[in-house]
Scaffold this motif. Structure first.
Motif, PDB file in Angstrom:
ATOM      1  N   HIS A  89      48.423  23.218  44.759  1.00  0.00           N
ATOM      2  CA  HIS A  89      49.467  23.225  43.730  1.00  0.00           C
ATOM      3  C   HIS A  89      50.390  22.008  43.879  1.00  0.00           C
ATOM      4  CE1 HIS A  89      52.529  24.710  41.004  1.00  0.00           C
ATOM      5  NE2 HIS A  89      53.415  24.550  41.965  1.00  0.00           N
TER       6      HIS A  89
ATOM      7  N   CYS B 112      45.794  19.452  36.764  1.00  0.00           N
ATOM      8  CA  CYS B 112      46.009  20.863  36.491  1.00  0.00           C
ATOM      9  C   CYS B 112      44.721  21.616  36.810  1.00  0.00           C
ATOM     10  CB  CYS B 112      46.389  21.029  35.015  1.00  0.00           C
ATOM     11  SG  CYS B 112      46.746  22.728  34.564  1.00  0.00           S
TER      12      CYS B 112
ATOM     13  N   THR C   4      38.917  29.729  37.286  1.00  0.00           N
ATOM     14  CA  THR C   4      39.075  29.906  38.726  1.00  0.00           C
ATOM     15  C   THR C   4      38.852  31.372  39.077  1.00  0.00           C
ATOM     16  OG1 THR C   4      40.616  28.058  38.892  1.00  0.00           O
ATOM     17  CG2 THR C   4      40.694  29.686  40.656  1.00  0.00           C
TER      18      THR C   4
ATOM     19  N   CYS D 164      38.152  34.257  42.507  1.00  0.00           N
ATOM     20  CA  CYS D 164      38.278  34.504  43.931  1.00  0.00           C
ATOM     21  C   CYS D 164      37.213  35.526  44.309  1.00  0.00           C
ATOM     22  CB  CYS D 164      39.676  35.037  44.246  1.00  0.00           C
ATOM     23  SG  CYS D 164      39.949  35.263  46.010  1.00  0.00           S
TER      24      CYS D 164
ATOM     25  N   ILE E 179      45.971  27.178  48.624  1.00  0.00           N
ATOM     26  CA  ILE E 179      46.323  27.165  47.204  1.00  0.00           C
ATOM     27  C   ILE E 179      47.673  26.493  47.000  1.00  0.00           C
ATOM     28  CG2 ILE E 179      46.949  28.635  45.238  1.00  0.00           C
ATOM     29  CD1 ILE E 179      44.732  30.575  46.211  1.00  0.00           C
TER      30      ILE E 179
ATOM     31  N   ASN F 290      42.448  24.792  36.176  1.00  0.00           N
ATOM     32  CA  ASN F 290      42.245  25.727  35.081  1.00  0.00           C
ATOM     33  C   ASN F 290      42.140  27.151  35.632  1.00  0.00           C
ATOM     34  OD1 ASN F 290      41.331  27.259  32.926  1.00  0.00           O
ATOM     35  ND2 ASN F 290      39.977  25.657  32.167  1.00  0.00           N
ATOM     36  N   GLU F 291      43.156  27.947  35.403  1.00  0.00           N
ATOM     37  CA  GLU F 291      43.189  29.323  35.916  1.00  0.00           C
ATOM     38  C   GLU F 291      42.082  30.186  35.323  1.00  0.00           C
ATOM     39  OE1 GLU F 291      47.092  30.975  35.464  1.00  0.00           O
ATOM     40  OE2 GLU F 291      48.019  29.165  36.267  1.00  0.00           O
ATOM     41  N   LYS F 292      41.700  29.907  34.085  1.00  0.00           N
ATOM     42  CA  LYS F 292      40.664  30.716  33.423  1.00  0.00           C
ATOM     43  C   LYS F 292      39.278  30.468  34.003  1.00  0.00           C
ATOM     44  CE  LYS F 292      43.233  31.311  29.221  1.00  0.00           C
ATOM     45  NZ  LYS F 292      43.476  30.971  27.860  1.00  0.00           N
TER      46      LYS F 292
ATOM     47  N   MET G  10      37.857  26.552  41.992  1.00  0.00           N
ATOM     48  CA  MET G  10      38.933  26.033  41.181  1.00  0.00           C
ATOM     49  C   MET G  10      38.384  24.851  40.388  1.00  0.00           C
ATOM     50  SD  MET G  10      41.961  26.195  44.068  1.00  0.00           S
ATOM     51  CE  MET G  10      43.247  25.583  43.011  1.00  0.00           C
TER      52      MET G  10
END
Length: 154
Positions: free
Chosen positions: A122, A131, A137, A139, A118, A133-135, A1
């Motif tokens: 959050h 924040c 991150t 798994c 997670i 960054n989902e882009k 992450m």
């Protein structure tokens, strides 16, 4: 992450509170707080310079103390993740989170444990103005069950 714009998200008052809890002398913390609050910034764009302004959050990009301040700011998340008691053994040591600068690796043996971590990240992010960054991150899953999944679809 990955923490997005990591140094830009640090709230001055929260940082100072954390420095006090770590035992930094209150006079030093007061000086740092005033320094953060009174810094003036300008933006230069195409040979044009903005008016000066102050910011309510952030530590200086490239500042000598900024990585330390960011680590203090995020240290509580590492402590909270560890206290969950879910994770993996790396050698003989229990671990469920590994940090490098603004990147966080979560280690879990189950999907449920990972989701629990997670969720905690959050909640911490919301409370600390950060924040992830989902882009950036990803798994990854390791183990025998991966081999079964791969052969099933080949």
């Amino acid at each position: 992450m990955d923490v997005s714009k990591a140094f830009d998200c640090v709230l001055h008052a929260k940082l100072c509170s954390k420095l006090l809890k770590k035992g930094m002398h209150p006079s030093i913390v007061r000086i740092l707080y005033m320094w953060c609050k009174t810094q003036k910034f300008k933006v230069v764009w195409n040979d044009k310079t903005s008016r000066s302004f102050t910011v309510q959050k952030s530590v200086r990009q490239g500042g000598v103390l900024s990585p330390y301040f960011f680590n203090v700011y995020m240290d509580g998340l590492g402590v909270m993740l560890t206290s969950l008691g879910v994770g993996c053994k790396v050698g003989k040591k229990f671990s469920n989170n590994i940090w490098y600068a603004d990147d966080l690796v979560l280690l879990a043996t189950t999907v449920t444990a990972l989701q629990q971590m997670i969720n905690l990240c959050h909640d911490y992010a919301r409370e600390h103005n950060i924040c992830f960054n989902e882009k950036k991150t990803v798994c990854m899953r390791f183990g025998c069950s991966n081999a079964k999944l791969l052969t099933k679809f080949s």
